[in-house]
Design an enzyme around this catalytic site. Structure first.
Site, mmCIF file in Angstrom:
data_model
loop_
_atom_site.group_PDB
_atom_site.id
_atom_site.type_symbol
_atom_site.label_atom_id
_atom_site.label_comp_id
_atom_site.label_asym_id
_atom_site.label_seq_id
_atom_site.Cartn_x
_atom_site.Cartn_y
_atom_site.Cartn_z
ATOM 1 N N ASP A 24 0.820 -1.221 0.000
ATOM 2 C CA ASP A 24 0.000 0.000 0.000
ATOM 3 C C ASP A 24 0.854 1.272 0.000
ATOM 4 O OD1 ASP A 24 -2.363 1.432 0.021
ATOM 5 O OD2 ASP A 24 -2.541 1.417 2.204
ATOM 6 N N ASN A 72 -11.126 -2.708 -4.613
ATOM 7 C CA ASN A 72 -10.392 -1.749 -5.443
ATOM 8 C C ASN A 72 -11.108 -1.419 -6.763
ATOM 9 O OD1 ASN A 72 -7.134 -2.917 -4.299
ATOM 10 N ND2 ASN A 72 -8.250 -1.086 -3.678
HETATM 11 C C1 IPE Z 1 -5.322 -2.539 0.316
HETATM 12 O O1 IPE Z 1 -5.050 -1.206 0.115
HETATM 13 C C2 IPE Z 1 -5.330 -3.276 -0.995
HETATM 14 C C3 IPE Z 1 -4.039 -3.425 -1.655
HETATM 15 C C4 IPE Z 1 -2.907 -2.972 -1.237
HETATM 16 C C5 IPE Z 1 -4.086 -4.164 -2.873
HETATM 17 P P1 IPE Z 1 -6.202 -0.119 -0.046
HETATM 18 O O2 IPE Z 1 -5.514 1.146 -0.340
HETATM 19 O O3 IPE Z 1 -7.198 -0.589 -1.027
HETATM 20 O O4 IPE Z 1 -6.853 -0.138 1.400
HETATM 21 P P2 IPE Z 1 -7.727 0.979 2.120
HETATM 22 O O5 IPE Z 1 -8.812 1.382 1.175
HETATM 23 O O6 IPE Z 1 -6.820 2.115 2.454
HETATM 24 O O7 IPE Z 1 -8.227 0.307 3.357
HETATM 25 C C1 IPE Z 2 -1.832 0.192 -3.233
HETATM 26 O O1 IPE Z 2 -1.565 1.554 -3.287
HETATM 27 C C2 IPE Z 2 -2.130 -0.383 -4.597
HETATM 28 C C3 IPE Z 2 -3.504 -0.852 -4.758
HETATM 29 C C4 IPE Z 2 -4.444 -0.787 -3.870
HETATM 30 C C5 IPE Z 2 -3.824 -1.436 -6.039
HETATM 31 P P1 IPE Z 2 -2.722 2.635 -3.262
HETATM 32 O O2 IPE Z 2 -3.134 2.929 -4.664
HETATM 33 O O3 IPE Z 2 -3.815 2.228 -2.358
HETATM 34 O O4 IPE Z 2 -1.947 3.876 -2.669
HETATM 35 P P2 IPE Z 2 -2.527 4.935 -1.658
HETATM 36 O O5 IPE Z 2 -3.008 4.196 -0.460
HETATM 37 O O6 IPE Z 2 -3.640 5.660 -2.363
HETATM 38 O O7 IPE Z 2 -1.362 5.819 -1.350
HETATM 39 MG MG MG Z 3 -4.116 2.490 -0.370
#
Ligand code: IPE
Ligand code: IPE
Ligand code: MG
Length: 239
Positions: A24, A72
């Site tokens: 993340d 997602n």
């Molecule tokens: C969790 O991250 C999913 C992945 C890293 C694939 P998110 O960015 O989707 O989680 P939330 O929404 O902050 O809980």
């Molecule tokens: C994790 O990074 C990747 C996926 C969830 C696919 P994020 O896209 O959630 O990155 P932040 O949390 O917005 O920084």
């Molecule tokens: Mg995230």
């Protein structure tokens, strides 16, 4: 398998058998640089390769990474398409872990993914069938609750009687049936939550959090997490 590095008291450091990572912070990493979020996802994908290689090198047996959750899909279509394109590129790259002897596996609901991606996943699994190094498990279109619903539906379809619904009966039907539960779950990016990752499997996992964003996560961060894991006392409810 043991780390070459030593603890302060000179004891060898034990490498967790199964490490799981919630990759993340890609979006914030890009934003901090004034770049579109897609750049963060590319950097995150590169980071996965680097950390997976390192895990394999130090003797981790299973590495499960959260790449795309069932939630997602709520993101803008353009971002989702970009992530799927990255996955496609990654799967098409035949040099992936070829020399490292890494077995590639995928967990999650494949019915929600496009046919070409599913075909590429199946090919990657076939191509790495004989690898006997680390197993790298990518969680794509994965959600812990979704997985448990899948298990419940499967139990019903299999006509399993209530008295036969045991932990083993559930374990056998999870997407992760072939892998042990994660010993250590790492979440970068400063969030302190599971976000629907390995809901059932994480019952007795150790957790390690860091504010570092995933594209900035280093081998040293992994070493730090493993050292912290070595200081934990796992009791599994015992004494
Ligand atoms: C969790 O991250 C999913 C992945 C890293 C694939 P998110 O960015 O989707 O989680 P939330 O929404 O902050 O809980
Ligand atoms: C994790 O990074 C990747 C996926 C969830 C696919 P994020 O896209 O959630 O990155 P932040 O949390 O917005 O920084
Ligand atoms: Mg995230």
């Amino acid at each position: 398998m043991f780390f070459a590095k030593k603890k302060d008291n000179n004891e060898p450091i034990k490498v967790p058998k199964h490490i799981a990572i919630i990759m993340d912070g890609n979006g914030r990493w890009a934003k901090n640089r004034g770049l579109p979020r897609s750049f963060g996802h590319s950097a995150g994908a590169k980071k996965f390769k680097e950390i997976a290689r390192y895990c394999n090198k130090i003797g981790v047996e299973y590495l499960t990474v959260y790449a795309f959750s069932t939630e997602n899909w709520r993101r803008p279509k353009e971002e989702v398409d970009g992530i799927m394109d990255l996955l496609r590129d990654y799967l098409k790259d035949s040099t992936n872990f070829k020399d490292e002897n890494v077995k590639l596996r995928f967990v999650g609901d494949r019915t929600g993914l496009s046919d070409d991606i599913v075909a590429l996943m199946e090919k990657a699994e076939r191509d790495s069938d004989c690898a006997n190094g680390m197993t790298a498990v990518l969680a794509v279109n994965y959600g812990g609750r979704h997985e448990l619903l899948h298990v419940m539906k499967q139990l019903a379809k299999d006509g399993v009687k209530p008295e036969d619904i045991t932990e083993d009966a559930v374990n056998e039907r999870l997407y992760t049936a072939a892998y042990p539960d994660p010993d250590l779950i790492i979440r970068p990016s400063g969030e302190y939550r599971l976000s629907n990752f390995l809901t059932w499997q994480s019952a007795y996992s150790e957790f390690w959090f860091t504010p570092v964003l995933w594209p900035d996560f280093s081998k040293k961060d992994l070493d730090t997490a493993i050292k912290a894991y070595n200081r934990r006392q796992r009791r599994f409810g015992g004494v």
